[in-house]
Design an enzyme around this catalytic site. Structure first.
Site, PDB file in Angstrom:
ATOM      1  N   ASP A  67      -1.974 -18.399   1.383  1.00 45.99           N
ATOM      2  CA  ASP A  67      -2.961 -19.146   0.586  1.00 45.99           C
ATOM      3  C   ASP A  67      -3.603 -20.233   1.444  1.00 45.99           C
ATOM      4  O   ASP A  67      -4.802 -20.487   1.379  1.00 45.99           O
ATOM      5  CB  ASP A  67      -2.349 -19.716  -0.704  1.00 45.99           C
ATOM      6  CG  ASP A  67      -1.033 -20.435  -0.487  1.00 45.99           C
ATOM      7  OD1 ASP A  67      -0.416 -20.297   0.596  1.00 45.99           O
ATOM      8  OD2 ASP A  67      -0.592 -21.140  -1.413  1.00 45.99           O
ATOM      9  N   LYS A  92       4.026 -15.175   3.097  1.00 45.40           N
ATOM     10  CA  LYS A  92       4.248 -15.959   1.870  1.00 45.40           C
ATOM     11  C   LYS A  92       5.762 -16.173   1.751  1.00 45.40           C
ATOM     12  O   LYS A  92       6.402 -15.778   0.767  1.00 45.40           O
ATOM     13  CB  LYS A  92       3.657 -15.202   0.668  1.00 45.40           C
ATOM     14  CG  LYS A  92       3.634 -15.974  -0.651  1.00 45.40           C
ATOM     15  CD  LYS A  92       2.630 -17.114  -0.680  1.00 45.40           C
ATOM     16  CE  LYS A  92       2.769 -17.917  -1.975  1.00 45.40           C
ATOM     17  NZ  LYS A  92       1.917 -19.126  -1.985  1.00 45.40           N
ATOM     18  N   ASP A 124      -5.967  -7.151   4.500  1.00 38.11           N
ATOM     19  CA  ASP A 124      -7.129  -6.567   3.833  1.00 38.11           C
ATOM     20  C   ASP A 124      -8.002  -7.680   3.261  1.00 38.11           C
ATOM     21  O   ASP A 124      -9.214  -7.727   3.471  1.00 38.11           O
ATOM     22  CB  ASP A 124      -6.657  -5.618   2.719  1.00 38.11           C
ATOM     23  CG  ASP A 124      -7.829  -5.014   1.961  1.00 38.11           C
ATOM     24  OD1 ASP A 124      -8.801  -4.594   2.615  1.00 38.11           O
ATOM     25  OD2 ASP A 124      -7.772  -4.974   0.720  1.00 38.11           O
ATOM     26  N   TYR A 157       0.807  -1.209   0.000  1.00 35.86           N
ATOM     27  CA  TYR A 157       0.000   0.000   0.000  1.00 35.86           C
ATOM     28  C   TYR A 157       0.845   1.265   0.000  1.00 35.86           C
ATOM     29  O   TYR A 157       0.388   2.323  -0.419  1.00 35.86           O
ATOM     30  CB  TYR A 157      -0.901   0.030   1.237  1.00 35.86           C
ATOM     31  CG  TYR A 157      -2.195  -0.729   1.105  1.00 35.86           C
ATOM     32  CD1 TYR A 157      -2.195  -2.066   0.724  1.00 35.86           C
ATOM     33  CD2 TYR A 157      -3.409  -0.123   1.368  1.00 35.86           C
ATOM     34  CE1 TYR A 157      -3.387  -2.771   0.627  1.00 35.86           C
ATOM     35  CE2 TYR A 157      -4.600  -0.824   1.270  1.00 35.86           C
ATOM     36  CZ  TYR A 157      -4.579  -2.140   0.897  1.00 35.86           C
ATOM     37  OH  TYR A 157      -5.760  -2.831   0.808  1.00 35.86           O
ATOM     38  N   ASP A 169     -11.786  -9.410   4.945  1.00 34.95           N
ATOM     39  CA  ASP A 169     -13.072  -9.478   4.227  1.00 34.95           C
ATOM     40  C   ASP A 169     -13.584 -10.919   4.226  1.00 34.95           C
ATOM     41  O   ASP A 169     -14.768 -11.174   4.431  1.00 34.95           O
ATOM     42  CB  ASP A 169     -12.918  -9.004   2.763  1.00 34.95           C
ATOM     43  CG  ASP A 169     -13.322  -7.545   2.587  1.00 34.95           C
ATOM     44  OD1 ASP A 169     -13.099  -6.753   3.528  1.00 34.95           O
ATOM     45  OD2 ASP A 169     -13.835  -7.189   1.503  1.00 34.95           O
TER      46      ASP A 169
HETATM   47  C1  IPM Z   1     -10.263  -1.593   4.283  1.00 34.21           C
HETATM   48  C2  IPM Z   1     -10.561  -1.045   2.922  1.00 34.21           C
HETATM   49  C3  IPM Z   1      -9.449  -0.074   2.511  1.00 34.21           C
HETATM   50  C4  IPM Z   1      -8.149  -0.852   2.505  1.00 34.21           C
HETATM   51  C5  IPM Z   1      -9.677   0.624   1.152  1.00 34.21           C
HETATM   52  C6  IPM Z   1     -10.986   1.374   1.116  1.00 34.21           C
HETATM   53  C7  IPM Z   1      -8.541   1.525   0.792  1.00 34.21           C
HETATM   54  O1  IPM Z   1     -10.706  -2.069   2.009  1.00 34.21           O
HETATM   55  O2  IPM Z   1     -10.162  -0.792   5.239  1.00 34.21           O
HETATM   56  O3  IPM Z   1     -10.130  -2.815   4.412  1.00 34.21           O
HETATM   57  O4  IPM Z   1      -7.833  -1.531   1.531  1.00 34.21           O
HETATM   58  O5  IPM Z   1      -7.439  -0.791   3.510  1.00 34.21           O
HETATM   59 MG    MG Z   2     -10.691  -4.001   2.866  1.00 40.81          MG
END
Ligand code: IPM
Ligand code: MG
Length: 370
Positions: free
Chosen positions: A233, A200, A257, A143, A261
């Site tokens: 993975d 990784k 990240d 990032y 999710d």
């Molecule tokens: C999160 C989001 C952010 C990230 C985006 C919106 C930049 O996906 O906070 O997980 O990737 O960190």
């Molecule tokens: Mg995210």
């Protein structure tokens, strides 16, 4: 009387709607605990681009620095989507404020609410014992490493013609790995004493350094904590195969990240996942979900991840543990009574118990009032 200053960043999409619910609940908590919360609102993301041309205006940073905590709802939306590197993007606001405040540790608790077992995409028996904390490194890695796009690069186009080339760099320094690993080990000691360090290392140099540093720190200071290395993975697979194996998972920025999710679906909805971003100064709290532009303005967004972020703020920034417990219990009770926003409703939800953002926030506020 204690006063806490909160810098509010409603942002874009459903952001303002869920922020209103956070204010409602904080009002009740303030009365209940004899604490004053002072709010200052500032612009971030798309809203800031529209008003000022930049995703992170100076005034927003001033507001953040002057506050005891920052509460952020969500940023982004199709209006500002672009692949043109010269155009501002809402995400620059989020990444910029994380970097400016030095928020290197992002804590994402994955907690299963009993009442939501059926909302998960996994069968209920796989959720037995699931209670994990993802510790995501937040100010390094891909990032923030060097990136560029070059044009006219020989051989980069089709059929050997000149074309474009782009790169992003995954970059980590020892101290960045050590301080995030420390957060993970410390958290594990207050939980079930186990850390999965996800990398990784079979391919990436940054991961090899990651592994070395994590192990060195472990041997020197945290040998009492169980440490398990896992390749990313494999972690993605283990999260849906046997999620109860995890207590604390620590990993670099982008892996965290993606995996957070994925892990959010164990709870039934991305709308249930809160987060705390901590550094050495003012901390920031935000739901892990995005701005959901497809449902913005309809009053149907799930405010619970935002309210759970408020819970984290009460704990980490204000040490208001009793209030945090009460808020968690209020959310638990509302869910147990069968109330659902659309995203966590299922075939067993009574139609009259499927509620919108405002009603869900009010229910939690009422239960808090006792
Ligand atoms: C999160 C989001 C952010 C990230 C985006 C919106 C930049 O996906 O906070 O997980 O990737 O960190
Ligand atoms: Mg995210």
């Amino acid at each position: 009387m204690t006063t806490y200053r909160i810098c509010l960043l409603p942002g874009d999409g459903i952001g303002p709607e869920i922020t209103a619910e956070a204010l409602k609940v904080l009002g009740v908590i303030g009365d209940r605990c004899g604490v004053t919360f002072e709010f200052e609102q500032a612009l971030l993301g798309g809203a800031a681009i529209d008003a000022t041309g930049t995703a992170l205006p100076e005034a927003t940073l001033t507001c953040a620095y002057a506050s005891d905590a920052v509460l952020l709802a969500a940023i982004g939306g199709p209006k500002w989507d672009t692949t043109d590197p010269a155009k501002p993007r809402p995400e620059q606001g989020l990444l910029g404020i994380r970097k400016a405040l030095g928020l290197y540790a992002n804590l994402r608790p994955v907690r299963i609410f009993d009442a939501l077992r059926d909302a998960s995409s996994l069968k209920p028996e796989f959720l037995e014992g699931v209670d994990m904390l993802i510790v995501r490194e937040l100010t390094g890695g891909l990032y923030f490493g060097a990136r560029a796009r070059e044009t006219g690069v020989e051989g980069a186009g089709a059929h050997g013609a000149a074309g474009m080339r782009a790169y992003d760099t995954m970059d980590y320094r020892e101290f960045e790995i050590e301080r995030i690993a420390r957060k993970a080990f410390e958290a594990a000691r207050t939980r079930r004493n186990r850390v999965h360090s996800v990398d990784k290392a079979n391919v990436l140099e940054t991961s090899r350094l990651w592994r070395e540093v994590v192990h060195r720190l472990h041997t020197a200071e945290y040998a009492d904590v169980e440490l398990i290395d896992q390749l990313v993975d494999n972690s993605a697979m283990q999260l849906v195969r046997y999620p109860a194996q995890f207590d604390v998972m620590v990993t670099e920025n982008m892996f965290g990240d993606i995996l957070s999710d994925e892990a959010s679906m164990l709870t039934g909805s991305l709308g249930m996942l809160a987060s705390a971003s901590l550094g050495d100064g003012t901390a920031l709290y935000e739901p892990s979900h995005g701005s959901a532009p497809d449902i913005a303005g309809q009053g149907i967004a799930n405010p619970l991840a935002m309210l759970l972020s408020v819970e984290l703020m009460l704990r980490h920034s204000f040490s208001m543990h009793e209030a945090a417990d009460a808020l968690a219990a209020a959310i638990e009770n509302v869910l147990a009574e069968g109330w659902r926003t659309r995203d966590i409703a299922d075939s067993s939800t009574l139609p009259q118990k499927t509620v919108g953002t405002d009603a869900m926030g009010s229910l939690v506020a009422e239960r808090l009032q006792g």
